[in-house]
Write a protein that holds these residues in place. Sequence first.
Motif, PDB file in Angstrom:
ATOM      1  N   ALA A  49      36.610  19.605  69.144  1.00 26.09           N
ATOM      2  CA  ALA A  49      36.608  20.017  70.547  1.00 26.09           C
ATOM      3  C   ALA A  49      38.049  20.092  71.028  1.00 26.09           C
ATOM      4  O   ALA A  49      38.874  19.256  70.677  1.00 26.09           O
ATOM      5  N   VAL A  50      38.323  21.114  71.821  1.00 25.09           N
ATOM      6  CA  VAL A  50      39.648  21.290  72.419  1.00 25.09           C
ATOM      7  C   VAL A  50      39.467  21.406  73.925  1.00 25.09           C
ATOM      8  O   VAL A  50      38.619  22.165  74.392  1.00 25.09           O
ATOM      9  N   PHE A  51      40.256  20.646  74.671  1.00 21.91           N
ATOM     10  CA  PHE A  51      40.292  20.721  76.124  1.00 21.91           C
ATOM     11  C   PHE A  51      41.639  21.323  76.507  1.00 21.91           C
ATOM     12  O   PHE A  51      42.670  20.872  76.014  1.00 21.91           O
ATOM     13  N   ILE A  52      41.633  22.339  77.358  1.00 27.50           N
ATOM     14  CA  ILE A  52      42.883  22.918  77.857  1.00 27.50           C
ATOM     15  C   ILE A  52      42.953  22.614  79.351  1.00 27.50           C
ATOM     16  O   ILE A  52      42.062  22.976  80.119  1.00 27.50           O
ATOM     17  N   GLN A  53      44.024  21.945  79.757  1.00 23.59           N
ATOM     18  CA  GLN A  53      44.229  21.536  81.144  1.00 23.59           C
ATOM     19  C   GLN A  53      44.972  22.611  81.941  1.00 23.59           C
ATOM     20  O   GLN A  53      45.657  23.456  81.373  1.00 23.59           O
ATOM     21  N   CYS A  54      44.861  22.525  83.244  1.00 25.15           N
ATOM     22  CA  CYS A  54      45.601  23.381  84.183  1.00 25.15           C
ATOM     23  C   CYS A  54      45.313  24.875  83.981  1.00 25.15           C
ATOM     24  O   CYS A  54      46.208  25.705  84.058  1.00 25.15           O
TER      25      CYS A  54
ATOM     26  N   ASN B  26      35.197  13.174  79.564  1.00 25.74           N
ATOM     27  CA  ASN B  26      34.326  13.998  78.717  1.00 25.74           C
ATOM     28  C   ASN B  26      34.691  13.887  77.242  1.00 25.74           C
ATOM     29  O   ASN B  26      33.814  13.867  76.379  1.00 25.74           O
ATOM     30  N   ALA B  27      35.973  13.805  76.949  1.00 22.73           N
ATOM     31  CA  ALA B  27      36.409  13.641  75.556  1.00 22.73           C
ATOM     32  C   ALA B  27      35.884  12.320  74.989  1.00 22.73           C
ATOM     33  O   ALA B  27      35.425  12.257  73.847  1.00 22.73           O
ATOM     34  N   LEU B  28      35.932  11.271  75.792  1.00 26.74           N
ATOM     35  CA  LEU B  28      35.402   9.973  75.353  1.00 26.74           C
ATOM     36  C   LEU B  28      33.893  10.037  75.136  1.00 26.74           C
ATOM     37  O   LEU B  28      33.370   9.431  74.184  1.00 26.74           O
ATOM     38  N   GLU B  29      33.179  10.774  75.982  1.00 24.56           N
ATOM     39  CA  GLU B  29      31.731  10.941  75.796  1.00 24.56           C
ATOM     40  C   GLU B  29      31.435  11.668  74.487  1.00 24.56           C
ATOM     41  O   GLU B  29      30.491  11.314  73.770  1.00 24.56           O
ATOM     42  N   LEU B  30      32.237  12.684  74.165  1.00 27.52           N
ATOM     43  CA  LEU B  30      32.047  13.390  72.895  1.00 27.52           C
ATOM     44  C   LEU B  30      32.291  12.456  71.715  1.00 27.52           C
ATOM     45  O   LEU B  30      31.562  12.492  70.717  1.00 27.52           O
ATOM     46  N   LYS B  31      33.309  11.613  71.828  1.00 30.47           N
ATOM     47  CA  LYS B  31      33.607  10.654  70.751  1.00 30.47           C
ATOM     48  C   LYS B  31      32.462   9.654  70.561  1.00 30.47           C
ATOM     49  O   LYS B  31      32.235   9.183  69.455  1.00 30.47           O
ATOM     50  N   LYS B  32      31.748   9.331  71.645  1.00 29.67           N
ATOM     51  CA  LYS B  32      30.588   8.446  71.514  1.00 29.67           C
ATOM     52  C   LYS B  32      29.497   9.113  70.683  1.00 29.67           C
ATOM     53  O   LYS B  32      28.812   8.454  69.906  1.00 29.67           O
ATOM     54  N   LEU B  33      29.342  10.431  70.856  1.00 25.62           N
ATOM     55  CA  LEU B  33      28.334  11.161  70.086  1.00 25.62           C
ATOM     56  C   LEU B  33      28.710  11.246  68.612  1.00 25.62           C
ATOM     57  O   LEU B  33      27.845  11.194  67.746  1.00 25.62           O
ATOM     58  N   ASN B  34      30.006  11.416  68.348  1.00 26.95           N
ATOM     59  CA  ASN B  34      30.482  11.553  66.975  1.00 26.95           C
ATOM     60  C   ASN B  34      31.899  10.971  66.898  1.00 26.95           C
ATOM     61  O   ASN B  34      32.869  11.666  67.179  1.00 26.95           O
ATOM     62  N   PRO B  35      32.024   9.707  66.507  1.00 24.74           N
ATOM     63  CA  PRO B  35      33.348   9.072  66.455  1.00 24.74           C
ATOM     64  C   PRO B  35      34.333   9.767  65.510  1.00 24.74           C
ATOM     65  O   PRO B  35      35.536   9.616  65.656  1.00 24.74           O
ATOM     66  N   GLU B  36      33.827  10.549  64.563  1.00 23.24           N
ATOM     67  CA  GLU B  36      34.704  11.253  63.617  1.00 23.24           C
ATOM     68  C   GLU B  36      35.163  12.610  64.134  1.00 23.24           C
ATOM     69  O   GLU B  36      35.929  13.305  63.470  1.00 23.24           O
ATOM     70  N   MET B  37      34.701  13.000  65.306  1.00 25.67           N
ATOM     71  CA  MET B  37      35.040  14.301  65.869  1.00 25.67           C
ATOM     72  C   MET B  37      36.541  14.411  66.115  1.00 25.67           C
ATOM     73  O   MET B  37      37.181  13.464  66.552  1.00 25.67           O
ATOM     74  N   ASN B  38      37.094  15.579  65.831  1.00 21.66           N
ATOM     75  CA  ASN B  38      38.485  15.887  66.167  1.00 21.66           C
ATOM     76  C   ASN B  38      38.506  16.375  67.610  1.00 21.66           C
ATOM     77  O   ASN B  38      37.837  17.361  67.933  1.00 21.66           O
ATOM     78  N   VAL B  39      39.250  15.682  68.456  1.00 22.36           N
ATOM     79  CA  VAL B  39      39.326  16.068  69.866  1.00 22.36           C
ATOM     80  C   VAL B  39      40.801  16.208  70.239  1.00 22.36           C
ATOM     81  O   VAL B  39      41.599  15.301  70.003  1.00 22.36           O
ATOM     82  N   TYR B  40      41.118  17.362  70.819  1.00 20.26           N
ATOM     83  CA  TYR B  40      42.476  17.644  71.283  1.00 20.26           C
ATOM     84  C   TYR B  40      42.433  17.870  72.789  1.00 20.26           C
ATOM     85  O   TYR B  40      41.540  18.548  73.291  1.00 20.26           O
ATOM     86  N   VAL B  41      43.415  17.331  73.501  1.00 16.26           N
ATOM     87  CA  VAL B  41      43.602  17.624  74.912  1.00 16.26           C
ATOM     88  C   VAL B  41      44.982  18.269  75.023  1.00 16.26           C
ATOM     89  O   VAL B  41      46.001  17.623  74.763  1.00 16.26           O
ATOM     90  N   LEU B  42      44.996  19.549  75.380  1.00 23.01           N
ATOM     91  CA  LEU B  42      46.242  20.300  75.518  1.00 23.01           C
ATOM     92  C   LEU B  42      46.609  20.294  77.001  1.00 23.01           C
ATOM     93  O   LEU B  42      45.832  20.748  77.836  1.00 23.01           O
ATOM     94  N   TYR B  43      47.770  19.766  77.322  1.00 21.77           N
ATOM     95  CA  TYR B  43      48.106  19.502  78.715  1.00 21.77           C
ATOM     96  C   TYR B  43      49.539  19.886  79.041  1.00 21.77           C
ATOM     97  O   TYR B  43      50.384  19.996  78.163  1.00 21.77           O
ATOM     98  N   ARG B  44      49.796  20.083  80.327  1.00 22.11           N
ATOM     99  CA  ARG B  44      51.171  20.260  80.824  1.00 22.11           C
ATOM    100  C   ARG B  44      51.737  18.895  81.179  1.00 22.11           C
ATOM    101  O   ARG B  44      52.824  18.550  80.780  1.00 22.11           O
ATOM    102  N   ASP B  45      50.994  18.148  81.979  1.00 24.59           N
ATOM    103  CA  ASP B  45      51.322  16.774  82.351  1.00 24.59           C
ATOM    104  C   ASP B  45      49.976  16.076  82.498  1.00 24.59           C
ATOM    105  O   ASP B  45      49.093  16.612  83.151  1.00 24.59           O
ATOM    106  N   ILE B  46      49.825  14.906  81.927  1.00 24.96           N
ATOM    107  CA  ILE B  46      48.592  14.151  82.139  1.00 24.96           C
ATOM    108  C   ILE B  46      48.745  13.394  83.451  1.00 24.96           C
ATOM    109  O   ILE B  46      49.710  12.652  83.635  1.00 24.96           O
ATOM    110  N   ARG B  47      47.798  13.597  84.337  1.00 28.76           N
ATOM    111  CA  ARG B  47      47.839  12.937  85.643  1.00 28.76           C
ATOM    112  C   ARG B  47      46.542  12.155  85.826  1.00 28.76           C
ATOM    113  O   ARG B  47      45.534  12.703  86.254  1.00 28.76           O
ATOM    114  N   THR B  48      46.599  10.896  85.461  1.00 28.55           N
ATOM    115  CA  THR B  48      45.445  10.007  85.625  1.00 28.55           C
ATOM    116  C   THR B  48      45.805   9.005  86.700  1.00 28.55           C
ATOM    117  O   THR B  48      46.503   8.039  86.454  1.00 28.55           O
ATOM    118  N   TYR B  49      45.321   9.264  87.895  1.00 23.52           N
ATOM    119  CA  TYR B  49      45.698   8.472  89.058  1.00 23.52           C
ATOM    120  C   TYR B  49      44.989   7.121  89.073  1.00 23.52           C
ATOM    121  O   TYR B  49      43.868   6.981  88.619  1.00 23.52           O
TER     122      TYR B  49
END
Length: 185
Positions: free
Chosen positions: A58-63, A85-108
């Motif tokens: 799974a690939v997530f593209i931000q912004c 959502n990425a963490l939820e996917l990992k719960k379904l399949n811990p071996e899943m490759n997950v990428y988050v492509l971001y400009r700046d991560i903003r976790t307030y």
Amino acid sequence: SNSKTETLEHGVAVIATGASPLKPAEYGYGEDPRILTSLELDRKFLDKDPALNKVNTAVFIQCVGSREPERPYCSRVCCTHSIDNALELKKLNPEMNVYVLYRDIRTYGFHEIAYREARAQNIRFERYEPDATPEVMVNGSVKCTFRDMILKQTIETAPDLLVLASPIIPGIDSEKISGQLRVPL
């Protein structure tokens, strides 16, 4: 109300005009069912879509559509939503490759904890610059190409799921209302 006018003394007025998610125009959105928005992925989780159990990458593209000249703002919720959502996917399949492509991560606020958990679960965070955005090609399959800024290498992946984090846009009448009330957007 009831044809009666009343003057109220107040210190602050909150004008809530509503909002809606932007439907992306980029990254092949609408061309392939594997390319979704964050809210569409939420629906799949709620419906317990069995296809999610078959996702290996799974690939997530931000912004997507935000922090650009026509929409220069950050919606403040997209990064945290993608990480959750990425963490939820990992719960379904811990071996899943997950990428988050971001400009700046903003976790307030306390959402930084979710970011740390995602890193601990081997979710890969890859930064991109506005002038070197990820590329998506749809031709029977979905291919996503991005630049690893640390390794200085181009990475190509064929995700089973590509999730686009698009911004929240103001309600339809917000410009009209702001003009009537003489308040900036």
